[in-house]
Write an enzyme that holds these catalytic residues in place. Sequence first.
Site, short mmCIF file in Angstrom:
data_model
loop_
_atom_site.label_atom_id
_atom_site.label_comp_id
_atom_site.label_asym_id
_atom_site.label_seq_id
_atom_site.Cartn_x
_atom_site.Cartn_y
_atom_site.Cartn_z
N SER A 8 -0.21 -0.21 5.67
CA SER A 8 0.67 0.94 5.91
C SER A 8 0.67 1.85 4.69
CB SER A 8 2.10 0.47 6.20
OG SER A 8 2.97 1.58 6.31
N HIS A 9 1.00 3.08 4.92
CA HIS A 9 1.17 4.03 3.81
C HIS A 9 2.39 3.69 2.97
CE1 HIS A 9 -1.81 6.29 6.01
NE2 HIS A 9 -1.91 7.13 4.98
N SER A 10 3.26 2.87 3.51
CA SER A 10 4.49 2.48 2.82
C SER A 10 4.53 0.97 2.61
CB SER A 10 5.70 2.91 3.66
OG SER A 10 6.88 2.29 3.22
N ASP A 66 -1.47 1.81 10.15
CA ASP A 66 -0.53 2.75 10.73
C ASP A 66 -1.10 4.12 11.08
OD1 ASP A 66 -0.65 3.65 8.06
OD2 ASP A 66 1.50 3.45 7.70
N SER A 69 -5.63 7.92 7.91
CA SER A 69 -6.25 7.68 6.61
C SER A 69 -6.20 6.20 6.24
CB SER A 69 -5.63 8.55 5.52
OG SER A 69 -4.25 8.30 5.38
#
Length: 129
Positions: A8-10, A66, A69
Amino acid sequence: MVGVVIVSHSAKIAEGIKELALQMAKDHPVFTAGGTQDGGIGTDPMRIQEAIENADQGDGVAVLADLGSAVMSVDLAKEMIEPELSARVFLANAPIVEGSIAAVVEASLGSSLDKVLQTAADAKNMNKE
C-alpha cells in the site's frame, strides 16, 4: 505454504489490513510493504522485494496492491529478485482489503498459490447489500 504480501502507499493501511487478516488466520506469513523508507506516502520496490523474499515459504507468494503505481513497484521488485522466486510471485487481481483477507485465510488452509489467487480475485464479487 503460500506467503502473502500487502503493498500500500500507506504503511498504516498495509499494517491495518494485515492485522485484520491475522485475526482469521493467526501466525500465517503475511508481510507488508507500505509507504516509503522515510515513512511517507508512496511505494518502494526495495521494500516490496524484501517483503516478497521474507514471505516466500517455497510454495509461492501472493501480492496484493492498492493503486496503479504500487502495481508498477511490484513489477520492479519482481525484476530485482532471483528468477526462481520471481516465477512463484503473482499479483492478485483483487481489492486490497477483501482480497488480502481472503488470500490469507485461503493460504492458511494450505491451498495452492492458484487457489489463493483465485479466492482473492473472487473477493471482487462480494455483495455488500
